[in-house]
Scaffold this active site. Structure first.
Site, PDB file in Angstrom:
ATOM      1  CE  LYS A   1      -4.493  -1.156   0.265  1.00  0.00           C
ATOM      2  NZ  LYS A   1      -5.560  -0.567  -0.549  1.00  0.00           N
TER       3      LYS A   1
ATOM      4  CB  SER B   1      -1.000  -8.114  -1.327  1.00  0.00           C
ATOM      5  OG  SER B   1      -1.928  -8.776  -0.488  1.00  0.00           O
TER       6      SER B   1
END
Length: 527
Positions: free
Chosen positions: A55, A316
């Site tokens: 992110k 991720s």
């Protein structure tokens, strides 16, 4: 597919400012998973970023683009954790005041991580959408810039740098790229850059079955509110995808698939076995998707294998709440299809446990729960590590006269009933309770039951394989007072370490019909 849209975001991603804080993460081989699915599988290790998730790419790019007057007003974000950490880190590096709204359900590890980066935290709402509403109300009052986690074009472009790196790191175009999907920001950005570089590469989005907001949007032709989502994969628990991320994903993704909680848990373990890292549930989604897609598309998988065209799965994030690992471990064997949970009816008589275990053959018992219910038949809750198909095992048990109910996909059974099998002895017979330990190895439980086979009826049995060096069993026996000494002599002869738990307050409270006067508890000296 619109080549114009892909080309536009490729250019945005090429101009993105991310590497002041982000790393170019490695693309690592996964030999065990590759052998399992039959295609070379590569893991894009975004869990190795400074914030342990991808992110910060989009967050830093977005904040870097803000004009000075907007920076002076500060920024606000809403996030379950990974976007929050990215915004907090980016704001700290750029000298911008940041206020982060986080759901009250956010794992503590993520809250502490954001605090450590210097951002102000406000916890509001029980899910992302409620938290986002609180953040937007703040923006209306304060004039701060709202850093949207998945619908801001600069955030999407920042995440798209992952796709550029994949293109730079591969000698040949990948056959398939699997991307986890929450609100769709990374899926949109990576799909755009991958499709711009490799137009023929399939890009597959992967969502949890209980939080499939992008799949619902694509089926409806617009973003829709799917209502309450499952919170296990909290990093992708989004009720409504972004309008921009939806439009891009609807056009650029070849398919969106869903996977179960059990499949995600199995993928967490698979990643650990490959690289000795523990991804968070959302971080393992793409790996779970690759495994599931291979099983659902055997012809396409075989074609890619023949051409030696690799697949890529994006790992991720790794901001996993430690307390959640127990649930992961408990469910991963079911997710791999290596375990079955069964309710089996057996005769209520001495030796029936042993006969049942022998009928299981080479299948290892992972869990065995039983309580005498005072009827001619006994119902046992059993977990079995499969060496054959589940259907074959059920057929074999049926041929031997056992009534079988498959509970492997029953959430109530998996979450609750496996821990509730028990209760008080319904008869007035004299019951003694013992805790045993024995070396855990294949066939150990069958050996244990074979040794215990005798004249005393088993009234309660609880066993779980915890992958430890020693197996542990709590068992109840119907032992008349006159047989007390002979029974203990028998236990001593077995060679198993045991502890008399009959007078244990917990057992008295939940397993005994009434307090039983007993002699001083005995403990064996066997090792």
């Amino acid at each position: 597919m619109s080549e114009g849209l892909a080309a536009e975001f490729l250019q945005r991603a090429l101009r993105a400012q991310v590497y002041d804080v982000a790393k170019r993460t490695p693309l690592e081989k996964a030999p065990k998973l590759s052998a399992r699915i039959g295609v070379p599988l590569l893991l894009k290790r975004e869990d190795l970023q400074p914030t342990f998730a991808f992110k910060l790419r989009g967050a830093y790019n977005c904040l870097h683009q803000l004009p000075a007057e907007q920076r002076a007003n500060g920024v606000v974000a809403a996030s379950a954790g990974n976007h929050a950490q990215g915004v907090a880190l980016a704001a700290r590096e750029l000298g911008i005041a940041a206020r982060i709204y986080m759901p009250r359900t956010t794992p503590e590890i993520k809250v502490r991580a954001v605090e450590a980066l210097g951002a102000e935290i406000v916890q509001a709402g029980d899910d992302y959408d409620a938290t986002c509403a609180a953040a937007m109300a703040d923006v209306e009052k304060s004039g701060a810039y709202f850093v949207h986690p998945f619908n801001d074009p600069d955030v999407i472009a920042g995440q798209g740098t992952i796709g550029i790196e994949i293109g730079q790191q591969m000698a040949k175009p990948p056959a398939v790229v699997f991307i986890p999907v929450g609100g769709g920001g990374m899926a949109a950005g990576v799909a755009a850059t991958v499709k711009a570089i490799y137009p023929n590469t399939k890009v597959i989005g992967v969502e949890p079955e209980d939080a499939a907001s992008m799949k619902a949007a694509i089926e409806a032709g617009k973003p829709v509110d799917i209502g309450a989502t499952g919170m296990f994969a909290d990093g992708v628990a989004v009720r409504i995808v972004g309008s921009r991320s939806y439009a891009m994903c609807a056009e650029l993704l070849d398919e969106v698939i869903t996977v179960s909680v059990d499949e995600v848990c199995a993928a967490v373990r698979s990643v650990f076995e490959e690289v000795r890292a523990v991804p968070e549930p959302a971080g393992a989604l793409a790996v779970a998707g690759a495994i599931a897609w291979a099983a659902r598309h055997p012809e396409a998988t075989a074609a890619d294998a023949a051409d030696q065209r690799a697949w890529v799965a994006i790992v991720s994030g790794a901001n996993v709440n430690f307390d959640r690992l127990g649930h992961v471990v408990e469910r991963c064997a079911l997710g791999d299809g290596n375990e079955a949970l069964l309710a089996v009816t057996i005769p209520e008589r001495p030796g029936s446990f042993l006969e049942f275990c022998r009928t299981l053959g080479d299948c290892s018992v992972s869990e065995f729960n039983y309580r005498n219910n005072g009827t001619p038949d006994a119902r046992v809750f059993v977990g079995v590590r499969l060496r054959e198909s589940e259907a074959t095992l059920e057929d074999r048990l049926g041929e031997r006269g056992y009534e079988v109910i498959d509970l492997s996909r029953n959430e109530v059974a998996k979450l609750h009933l496996r821990h509730l099998v028990g209760g008080c002895l319904p008869t007035g017979e004299r019951e003694r309770l013992y805790r045993f330990e024995f070396p855990e190895r294949p066939g150990a439980l069958l050996e244990f039951l074979t040794v215990l086979a005798g004249r005393w009826s088993i009234s309660l049995f609880h066993y779980r394989n915890h992958a430890a060096a020693h197996g542990r069993v709590l068992a109840g026996f119907l032992v008349p007072e006159a047989d007390e000494d002979r029974f203990h002599a028998f236990l001593d002869e077995t060679g198993y370490h045991y502890t008399d738990e009959t007078d244990n307050p917990a057992c008295q409270a939940f397993l005994s019909a009434a307090p039983v006067a007993v002699a001083k508890p005995r403990v064996s000296v066997a090792g």
